[in-house]
Enzyme design. Structure first.
Site, mmCIF file in Angstrom:
data_model
loop_
_atom_site.group_PDB
_atom_site.id
_atom_site.type_symbol
_atom_site.label_atom_id
_atom_site.label_comp_id
_atom_site.label_asym_id
_atom_site.label_seq_id
_atom_site.Cartn_x
_atom_site.Cartn_y
_atom_site.Cartn_z
ATOM 1 N N CYS A 1 0.849 -1.190 0.000
ATOM 2 C CA CYS A 1 0.000 0.000 0.000
ATOM 3 C C CYS A 1 0.881 1.234 0.000
ATOM 4 O O CYS A 1 1.475 1.585 1.020
ATOM 5 C CB CYS A 1 -0.924 0.000 1.208
ATOM 6 S SG CYS A 1 -1.985 1.453 1.239
ATOM 7 N N GLY B 1 -0.599 4.312 -4.484
ATOM 8 C CA GLY B 1 0.846 4.204 -4.608
ATOM 9 C C GLY B 1 1.307 2.973 -5.348
ATOM 10 O O GLY B 1 2.086 3.051 -6.307
ATOM 11 N N SER B 2 0.814 1.800 -4.949
ATOM 12 C CA SER B 2 1.186 0.566 -5.646
ATOM 13 C C SER B 2 0.630 0.562 -7.066
ATOM 14 O O SER B 2 1.258 0.047 -8.001
ATOM 15 C CB SER B 2 0.697 -0.658 -4.873
ATOM 16 O OG SER B 2 -0.711 -0.610 -4.680
#
Length: 333
Positions: free
Chosen positions: A87, A253-254
């Site tokens: 995450c 983000g990922s």
């Protein structure tokens, strides 16, 4: 039950950091710890993520003992459906948290925080000046494209092409024009249902496998992006639907790391060329770039760097009463 938390957000996406009250957990590795929590303490996830203490789109994290030698801290991530492998919005918030709570000694002008998450070790850098932490950047695990131009039949939509890319978690990517959507708050509710339908349809026909760990081999969600801007603009608009119809308020983000790998594979992004990724929330932006090429198993991969800002929003002390019929938490959708 009595649990205390620190509350933060990254670009609008919440992060509930469990500080005290979680029972001791077993397991040598972080993945074994997740398995233990899933089997023995999942009621606490529901207690904190679900209503009335949380909401359908709540996100949380628990600090655990690292099992990688270079890790400064390790964290398990949780949401409405269960647990995730990576995450990015949480990493950005947790790096500040580690500096500000002295888990890692602060150093100017930038402090390195090595954060272990289920997909691996994430080097994270926190800007630090005059006693204050600031903007954060992290370098992803090796991110790569699993498949491109997969034809998927989505109920009520029809046949569409999706790409599947990994940035710590696997996502299906589909353009807005294929779905009749815009990346804007007014289309958020439609995006949730359509994004979930794309995820479900893709799972039926694509076997998602990670070359280094079978625990990472699952499709986490769908990212809907505006394809019209990719060549002519440094701004990428995207919205992510993950877990059980959960809509990320941040650019993810990922997902940004996975998108960077996809753009590179399609020849739409060069090394060290920075792009801005924006969600449906105004001023919710990450910047991202490729810092180097890499390998993941037999896949050509990249190391993506993603940066953003996280902020503190409060503290909580959660309790329950024995006579409360809804003390365990509930969902309404």
């Amino acid at each position: 039950m009595h649990i205390t938390t620190c509350e933060m957000h990254t670009c609008g996406e919440p992060l509930r950091i469990i500080e005290n009250g979680f029972p001791n957990i077993s397991g040598e590795t972080i993945l074994e710890k997740i398995a233990y929590i899933r089997e023995n303490c999942d009621d606490i996830r529901k207690f904190l993520m679900h209503e009335p203490r949380g909401h359908h789109d709540m996100y949380g994290t628990l600090r655990v003992k690292p099992d990688l030698p270079n890790a400064d801290a390790a964290f398990i991530f949780m949401h409405n459906e269960g647990y995730s492998t990576m995450c990015g919005h949480a990493i950005i918030a947790l790096a500040r948290y580690c500096v500000d709570t002295n888990i890692v000694e602060a150093k100017e002008p930038e402090t390195l925080v090595n954060i272990q998450c289920p997909c691996g070790l994430i080097p994270t850098y926190v800007s630090y000046s005059n006693g204050l932490s600031g903007r954060v950047r992290f370098q992803s695990v090796s991110s790569f494209v699993l498949k491109m131009d997969v034809c998927v039949n989505v109920p009520n939509i029809g046949m569409i092409n999706v790409d599947i890319s990994y940035g710590g978690a696997f996502y299906a990517f589909v353009s807005t024009d294929a779905l009749g959507l815009k990346v804007k708050s007014g289309d958020a509710l439609k995006a949730v249902e359509i994004g979930q339908a794309v995820t479900n349809a893709t799972k039926k026909i694509v076997k998602v496998e990670h070359p280094e760990s079978e625990d990472l081999g699952f499709l986490y969600g769908t990212i809907i992006y505006d394809r019209t801007e990719l060549k002519s603009n440094d701004l990428v608009r995207q919205m992510t639907v993950f877990a059980d119809r959960e809509l990320d308020r941040s650019p993810t983000g990922s997902g940004t790391a996975a998108h960077i790998a996809l753009l590179y594979a399609k020849g739409l992004l060069d090394l060290n060329c920075e792009k801005t990724f924006q969600s449906i929330v105004n001023d919710s932006k990450f910047t991202g770039k490729i810092v180097k090429e890499a390998k993941c198993g037999n896949f050509n991969a990249v190391i993506a760097e993603v940066s953003g800002n996280a902020y503190y929003i409060g503290k909580n002390s959660f309790t329950s009463e024995d006579k409360d019929p809804l003390k365990a938490g509930f969902t309404v959708r």
